[in-house]
Design an enzyme around this catalytic site. Sequence first.
Site, PDB file in Angstrom:
ATOM      1  N   GLU A 178      -1.730  -7.113   8.093  1.00 31.33           N
ATOM      2  CA  GLU A 178      -0.345  -6.924   8.513  1.00 31.33           C
ATOM      3  C   GLU A 178      -0.051  -7.729   9.780  1.00 31.33           C
ATOM      4  O   GLU A 178      -0.963  -8.174  10.486  1.00 31.33           O
ATOM      5  CB  GLU A 178      -0.084  -5.424   8.737  1.00 31.33           C
ATOM      6  CG  GLU A 178       1.334  -5.042   9.168  1.00 31.33           C
ATOM      7  CD  GLU A 178       2.447  -5.468   8.221  1.00 31.33           C
ATOM      8  OE1 GLU A 178       2.637  -6.693   8.028  1.00 31.33           O
ATOM      9  OE2 GLU A 178       3.165  -4.592   7.699  1.00 31.33           O
ATOM     10  N   HIS A 226       0.827  -1.204   0.000  1.00 28.53           N
ATOM     11  CA  HIS A 226       0.000   0.000   0.000  1.00 28.53           C
ATOM     12  C   HIS A 226       0.861   1.254   0.000  1.00 28.53           C
ATOM     13  O   HIS A 226       2.038   1.237   0.370  1.00 28.53           O
ATOM     14  CB  HIS A 226      -0.941  -0.001   1.211  1.00 28.53           C
ATOM     15  CG  HIS A 226      -0.213   0.059   2.528  1.00 28.53           C
ATOM     16  ND1 HIS A 226       0.360   1.216   3.031  1.00 28.53           N
ATOM     17  CD2 HIS A 226       0.050  -0.894   3.444  1.00 28.53           C
ATOM     18  CE1 HIS A 226       0.935   0.968   4.180  1.00 28.53           C
ATOM     19  NE2 HIS A 226       0.768  -0.314   4.462  1.00 28.53           N
TER      20      HIS A 226
END
Length: 199
Positions: A79, A9
């Site tokens: 994550e 990202h």
Amino acid sequence: MGDLFLVRHGETAWSRSGRHTGSTDVPLTEHGREEARRLVPLIRSHRIGAAFVSPLQRARETAEVIGLHEVRVDADLREWDYGGYEGVTTVEIQRERPGWFLFTDGVVPGPPERPGETPEQVGERADRMLAKVDAALANTEGCVVLVAHGHFLRVLTARRLGLPASAGALFQLATGTLCRLGTEHGRPVIAGWNVRPGS
């Protein structure tokens, strides 16, 4: 079979300041959105057979900006759970634990909703995700794209290459970049890493 493309990202305020950002759902900065926009030509130059994205908004927004509309949200792409180190920088952690290194030392437990993960636990999630990738590659034409997070994608790369999760430490990964994992003579290889237009 097609290749596996990894997209980290774009920049967030926390990634810019070096704060460990696991489950905290921070948005992209304007610079992060621009990083994602720059990837559009690289993505469009490939035939996408399937795309998966982390449930966190920084990844979902990146996927949207780069033009991935038919994506499967998958919690295995989230994550690393940083536990008690969520929101804390490496420098701050090393004041308390000199020499601390995420990929070998892991994290301290956090609250019940954020207990933390060992490198091996992150590796197990990566293995589950890679099984889904392989199923998608076997059942579609084109490549598979994963839009997710830096530390997780580093572990996933290590596992794809047959290395332990801790070997993710070897693969520095910048925000807003594209990586390509392919094969050579039937064996997994890195075909491109930290790619941005013009790099």
